[in-house]
Design an enzyme around this catalytic site. Structure first.
Site: not given
Length: 630
Positions: A227, A229, A232, A234, A449, A452, A524
């Site tokens: 999975g 990083p 869970g 460990t 912005e 966007h 971008d």
């Protein structure tokens, strides 16, 4: 019945069995040396110290019975005791002592013979005990230094069962946790329901292996936790040990590797041997990809320390007796690089994938990590869980900790919703920067912005807007944040095109308003190009290329594999791929430019409001757009 382990820890050895601290050895040696020196050199107590000239006068006056030469000193005895005042009284001295000057006195022997003084002499050589001590002193120092150095190295190189210093270099460095040391159970692990369901079989076997043996069932020897990083892996392995109440040996794959060939294999043998002695037990190897990568790759050949260590792991897992209750857990976030022999049935024959938590799991994880954090009444963890799509368990723990730190910094008694949102923004967007920019550059950022944001609101399948800001954060001068309403596991072509459209919206807005573009769209363009390349080469979303997948754009882990890998397409196909990527990006850019031109008044309204308020939330953005409906 299952073998039961005692919770008591081994007793410490008695004081007489424990080695003395190093400073006590040195103290005893100094005492012995001083005692020997004083014994061999009793000193001059009871002798009268005479000047050399007075000594010759006493000889000439026939007041000396005998003399003894001792190097540069002369001692002897008077005919009659001499008295000398000391401390308010008179002391009688029968003997004397004097020192020979550094210049030679050839008349001294003749003077002594004329006055019939008995002459005695001692050999210039030291006593045999003194010579032995002097000769042994360097060796004792070297041995003591070597012993001290090895005792210090024992902590870093020692094994599980104690230490012999340098002789423990090949011992396992696995950390051992006893039954009573691990209080973590599945109840403390939020989410991961499928993974915990698979691990319940392992817990049941470790608790009562005889029940499984009666049914002829064989528990998997190795379980690979895979999975991203922070999901869970460990934590789940420790929870298995806590549920089963068995000894737990934990080690990282990199701890097997040393500069000396064969050390890693020796440590593997020692770790498995220790686990077998305490079966039922669990061995957990974290980051196993550091030692378990595919063999025979790279330029350095195959006979190296890492591959020998891997071979030893393979051999030890094959050597498990069917009735041995030892389970090997391993974790990695790169299962694609592991050796095929490690992944086959009989070794790591069960693979459990741990995904990023969904909304329900994120809420549970936030509840666990905020249990000891005072929350105000307006703190809405459900809302935070919805705003943290893509967060891992470690990210959520960090979010709660950041919120607590911000709360303490502002001298608040409880973490409120504003603090939680600020902590989330700090993790996702980065901390605010005190950067002074000109009004012209600020306007450029505002239109970028706004482009966007406008595309995110106009494109039909784009993720919903959350906020827009022109406050510099992290490495960006401004940010436009979108929060998906739900996790996406399968991406449609229309969604991907709209995603590229949002990425290119800022650059297109700059071109529309200012007549030129700036360097602010660098990130971008990188993201849009990467996404377009995957659409063309991996997902078959190009009409000209068709339903074909190429390896172009894949990251090769090993240099040797990359150099020897044969390209699976021709130069002509490579040119077509490049043309299709450019065509896709230019086509989306043109659509975005047309859409911005059509909604120019909305773009202006958003940009001007951003220049005034600097940050706009989703509701404010929607209100502005509604005011300028066509």
């Amino acid at each position: 019945m299952a073998n039961k382990q005692t919770n008591s820890k081994p007793e410490s050895p008695s004081s007489w069995q424990s080695p003395l601290p190093w400073w006590r050895y040195i103290a005893w040696f100094i005492v012995l040396f001083l005692f020997s020196w004083l014994w061999l050199n009793p000193g001059d107590n009871g002798s009268l110290a005479l000047p050399y000239s007075e000594f010759k006068s006493e000889v000439a006056g026939d007041h000396i019975v005998w003399v003894k030469f001792q190097g540069d000193r002369i001692s002897g005895e008077f005919q009659q005791p001499r008295t000398k005042p000391t401390a308010g009284s008179e002391t009688a001295f029968k003997r004397f002592i004097t020192t020979i000057p550094p210049v030679q006195d050839p008349e001294l022997i003749a003077l002594l013979e004329r006055h019939e003084v008995e002459i005695r002499a001692e050999s210039g050589e030291a006593h045999w005990l003194a010579k032995s001590l002097i000769a042994a002193l360097p060796w004792l120092f070297i041995i003591g230094l070597f012993w001290y150095a090895t005792s210090r190295m024992k902590k870093g190189l020692g094994g599980i069962g104690g230490g012999n210093g340098l002789f423990d270099f090949g011992k396992s460095r696995a950390k051992r946790f006893r039954q009573s040391d691990s209080e973590l159970t599945f109840d403390q692990v939020a989410g991961l329901e499928n993974a915990k369901r698979d691990m319940l079989e392992i817990v049941g076997y470790l608790k009562d292996p005889q029940r499984y043996r009666k049914l002829g069932a064989k528990i998997p020897r190795g379980i690979l936790l895979m999975g991203p990083p922070g999901t869970g892996k460990t934590l789940l392995a420790k929870a298995v040990a806590g549920e089963a109440k068995v000894p737990f040996f934990s080690i990282s794959g990199s701890e097997f590797i040393e500069m000396f060939v064969g050390v890693g294999a020796s440590r593997v043998r020692d770790m498995f041997k220790s686990a077998r002695k305490e079966a039922p037990a669990i061995i957990f190897i974290d980051e196993i990809d550091s030692v378990g990568r595919a063999r025979g790759t790279g330029l350095g050949g195959g006979h190296d320390e890492r591959e020998q260590t891997l071979n030893q792991i393979l051999g030890e897992m094959d050597g498990f007796d069917p009735h041995e209750a030892v389970v090997v857990l391993a974790a990695t976030n790169r299962p694609d690089v592991l050796d095929a022999a490690l992944m086959r049935p009989g070794r790591f024959d069960r693979k459990i994938t741990l995904d990023l938590p969904d909304k329900k799991a994120r809420r549970a994880i936030l509840g666990i990590h905020s249990a000891n954090v005072p929350l105000s009444s307006d703190a809405d963890l459900d809302r935070i869980a919805a705003l943290t799509v893509g967060f891992s368990g470690a990210d959520l723990e960090n979010l709660v900790n950041e919120a607590a730190l911000l709360c303490a910094r502002e001298n608040l008694d409880a973490v409120d919703m504003k603090i939680l949102l600020s902590a989330r923004d700090k993790i996702v967007l980065g901390g605010k920067r005190e950067l002074i920019i000109s009004e012209e550059e600020k306007a450029l950022v505002a239109y970028h912005e706004a482009g966007h944001a406008l595309m995110a609101s106009q494109l039909p399948t784009a993720d919903p807007l959350d906020k827009v800001s022109i406050i510099p954060r992290g490495r960006a001068l401004g940010v436009t944040e979108q929060i998906p309403e739900e996790e996406h596991y399968n991406l449609r072509q229309s969604y991907l095109r709209d995603r590229i459209g949002v990425m290119l919206g800022g650059r297109a807005a700059e071109q529309l308003v200012f007549g030129e573009v700036s360097s602010g769209a660098e990130d971008d363009l990188k993201q849009a190009t990467r996404l377009a390349r995957h659409m063309v080469t991996h997902w078959g979303m190009s009409e000209k290329i068709g339903p074909v997948a190429f390896r172009r754009g894949e990251e090769h882990i090993f240099l040797g594999r990359e150099m020897t890998q044969q390209r699976d397409f021709s130069e002509n196909t490579a040119q077509i791929i490049d043309d299709e990527i450019c065509s896709l990006l230019k086509g989306v850019e043109q659509e975005v430019a047309d859409l911005l031109e059509k909604n120019r008044d909305r773009l202006e309204a958003l940009a001007q409001t951003l220049l005034q308020k600097e940050t706009l939330e989703a509701g404010e953005i929607q209100s502005i757009l509604n005011q300028h409906n066509e």
